[in-house]
Design a protein around this motif. Structure first.
Motif, PDB file in Angstrom:
ATOM      1  N   VAL A  10       0.831  -1.212   0.000  1.00 54.65           N
ATOM      2  CA  VAL A  10       0.000   0.000   0.000  1.00 54.65           C
ATOM      3  C   VAL A  10       0.863   1.258   0.000  1.00 54.65           C
ATOM      4  O   VAL A  10       0.486   2.279  -0.592  1.00 54.65           O
ATOM      5  N   GLY A  11       2.044   1.186   0.640  1.00 53.04           N
ATOM      6  CA  GLY A  11       2.926   2.359   0.710  1.00 53.04           C
ATOM      7  C   GLY A  11       3.237   2.974  -0.643  1.00 53.04           C
ATOM      8  O   GLY A  11       2.968   4.161  -0.877  1.00 53.04           O
ATOM      9  N   PRO A  12       3.800   2.200  -1.589  1.00 52.66           N
ATOM     10  CA  PRO A  12       4.092   2.757  -2.912  1.00 52.66           C
ATOM     11  C   PRO A  12       2.849   3.259  -3.649  1.00 52.66           C
ATOM     12  O   PRO A  12       2.902   4.264  -4.355  1.00 52.66           O
ATOM     13  N   LEU A  13       1.716   2.559  -3.473  1.00 51.11           N
ATOM     14  CA  LEU A  13       0.477   3.005  -4.113  1.00 51.11           C
ATOM     15  C   LEU A  13       0.017   4.345  -3.543  1.00 51.11           C
ATOM     16  O   LEU A  13      -0.398   5.244  -4.282  1.00 51.11           O
ATOM     17  N   ALA A  14       0.128   4.504  -2.221  1.00 49.91           N
ATOM     18  CA  ALA A  14      -0.280   5.753  -1.572  1.00 49.91           C
ATOM     19  C   ALA A  14       0.633   6.902  -1.975  1.00 49.91           C
ATOM     20  O   ALA A  14       0.174   8.016  -2.254  1.00 49.91           O
ATOM     21  N   VAL A  15       1.938   6.635  -2.011  1.00 47.52           N
ATOM     22  CA  VAL A  15       2.896   7.673  -2.420  1.00 47.52           C
ATOM     23  C   VAL A  15       2.620   8.102  -3.859  1.00 47.52           C
ATOM     24  O   VAL A  15       2.602   9.290  -4.180  1.00 47.52           O
ATOM     25  N   ALA A  16       2.379   7.124  -4.735  1.00 44.14           N
ATOM     26  CA  ALA A  16       2.097   7.438  -6.137  1.00 44.14           C
ATOM     27  C   ALA A  16       0.799   8.218  -6.282  1.00 44.14           C
ATOM     28  O   ALA A  16       0.704   9.147  -7.098  1.00 44.14           O
ATOM     29  N   ALA A  17      -0.205   7.853  -5.492  1.00 46.45           N
ATOM     30  CA  ALA A  17      -1.512   8.524  -5.589  1.00 46.45           C
ATOM     31  C   ALA A  17      -1.436   9.989  -5.187  1.00 46.45           C
ATOM     32  O   ALA A  17      -2.246  10.800  -5.641  1.00 46.45           O
ATOM     33  N   THR A  18      -0.470  10.341  -4.358  1.00 42.22           N
ATOM     34  CA  THR A  18      -0.340  11.732  -3.892  1.00 42.22           C
ATOM     35  C   THR A  18       0.805  12.471  -4.587  1.00 42.22           C
ATOM     36  O   THR A  18       1.140  13.590  -4.194  1.00 42.22           O
ATOM     37  N   SER A  19       1.390  11.859  -5.596  1.00 41.85           N
ATOM     38  CA  SER A  19       2.529  12.480  -6.275  1.00 41.85           C
ATOM     39  C   SER A  19       2.111  13.699  -7.091  1.00 41.85           C
ATOM     40  O   SER A  19       1.130  13.647  -7.841  1.00 41.85           O
ATOM     41  N   PRO A  20       2.860  14.792  -6.979  1.00 38.12           N
ATOM     42  CA  PRO A  20       2.557  15.966  -7.801  1.00 38.12           C
ATOM     43  C   PRO A  20       2.789  15.733  -9.294  1.00 38.12           C
ATOM     44  O   PRO A  20       2.294  16.486 -10.132  1.00 38.12           O
ATOM     45  N   LEU A  21       3.522  14.682  -9.639  1.00 40.92           N
ATOM     46  CA  LEU A  21       3.787  14.385 -11.050  1.00 40.92           C
ATOM     47  C   LEU A  21       2.529  13.962 -11.800  1.00 40.92           C
ATOM     48  O   LEU A  21       2.496  13.987 -13.032  1.00 40.92           O
ATOM     49  N   LEU A  22       1.489  13.576 -11.060  1.00 42.33           N
ATOM     50  CA  LEU A  22       0.248  13.156 -11.714  1.00 42.33           C
ATOM     51  C   LEU A  22      -0.527  14.324 -12.313  1.00 42.33           C
ATOM     52  O   LEU A  22      -1.386  14.119 -13.168  1.00 42.33           O
ATOM     53  N   GLU A  23      -0.228  15.534 -11.855  1.00 39.91           N
ATOM     54  CA  GLU A  23      -0.995  16.707 -12.313  1.00 39.91           C
ATOM     55  C   GLU A  23      -0.894  16.935 -13.809  1.00 39.91           C
ATOM     56  O   GLU A  23      -1.803  17.464 -14.423  1.00 39.91           O
ATOM     57  N   TRP A  24       0.215  16.521 -14.399  1.00 40.33           N
ATOM     58  CA  TRP A  24       0.424  16.789 -15.834  1.00 40.33           C
ATOM     59  C   TRP A  24       0.187  15.550 -16.691  1.00 40.33           C
ATOM     60  O   TRP A  24       0.535  15.529 -17.862  1.00 40.33           O
ATOM     61  N   ARG A  25      -0.386  14.510 -16.124  1.00 41.32           N
ATOM     62  CA  ARG A  25      -0.584  13.271 -16.866  1.00 41.32           C
ATOM     63  C   ARG A  25      -2.060  12.978 -17.075  1.00 41.32           C
ATOM     64  O   ARG A  25      -2.893  13.308 -16.239  1.00 41.32           O
ATOM     65  N   GLY A  26      -2.367  12.328 -18.191  1.00 35.00           N
ATOM     66  CA  GLY A  26      -3.743  11.930 -18.477  1.00 35.00           C
ATOM     67  C   GLY A  26      -4.089  10.627 -17.775  1.00 35.00           C
ATOM     68  O   GLY A  26      -3.214   9.922 -17.270  1.00 35.00           O
TER      69      GLY A  26
END
Length: 195
Positions: A10-26
């Protein structure tokens, strides 16, 4: 052990879900990334299940779940590559042909083909009529190549998973795979006599 396993997954999934890098991705690209993380989580579970190391599961139950998680791993890889194909076909073609300038691509492709070969070997186990120890060694070797290649692939990517959680998941997957191979004495002379 279940709690530690939950944190590792769950740790890596949670970190990825809150990553600012997602803002620019579809959404398709984001789903590709999460499919990759799920695939890495499956790679951690697989050796633990194959070796019957998870508490509360008998070895037979554990091996049944191992097959189910293996199917999930296959689907996660297909989703990961397919979604990346949708977002950028030329990059995927370059990766598959080993001409991508990014080193992580080659490791990902090697791991993918090793996973597919391990899955095919498992699906065709009764038809190909290999000796049990020969089959086990082939399957374990392909699985180890898949885990090692996937770990290098993930570590080389500066992505959403986060450095600490990514290293933790990769290190645990590699350690669990090595422990299984050592515990089952897959390459020992005694294992050869018992086959």
């Amino acid at each position: 052990m279940w709690a530690a396993l939950a944190v590792a997954i769950v740790g890596p999934l949670a970190v990825a879900a809150t990553s600012p890098l997602l803002e620019w991705r579809g959404p398709v690209y984001i789903s590709a990334g999460f499919a990759g993380i799920i695939a890495m989580a499956c790679l951690l579970l697989q050796p633990l299940l194959a070796g019957g190391a998870l508490p509360g599961l008998a070895l037979r139950q554990s091996r049944i779940v191992h097959r189910i998680v293996g199917a999930g791993l296959f689907l996660a890889i297909v989703w990961h590559v397919g979604a990346l194909w949708i977002t950028s076909p030329p990059d995927v073609v370059d990766a598959l042909l080993f001409r991508s300038p990014t080193p992580f691509s080659a490791w990902g492709v090697i791991a993918m083909w090793a996973a597919f070969a391990a899955a095919a070997l498992a699906a065709l186990r009764k038809r190909i009529r290999l000796r049990p120890m020969t089959w086990r060694r082939l399957h374990a070797s392909l699985a180890a190549l898949c885990v090692g290649g996937s770990a290098v692939h993930a570590v080389l990517i500066d992505g959403t998973m986060g450095t600490v959680s990514k290293w933790m998941l990769c290190a645990l997957s590699v350690a669990a795979t090595i422990k299984l191979i050592v515990d089952l004495r897959i390459w020992s002379p005694r294992a050869r006599r018992d086959a």
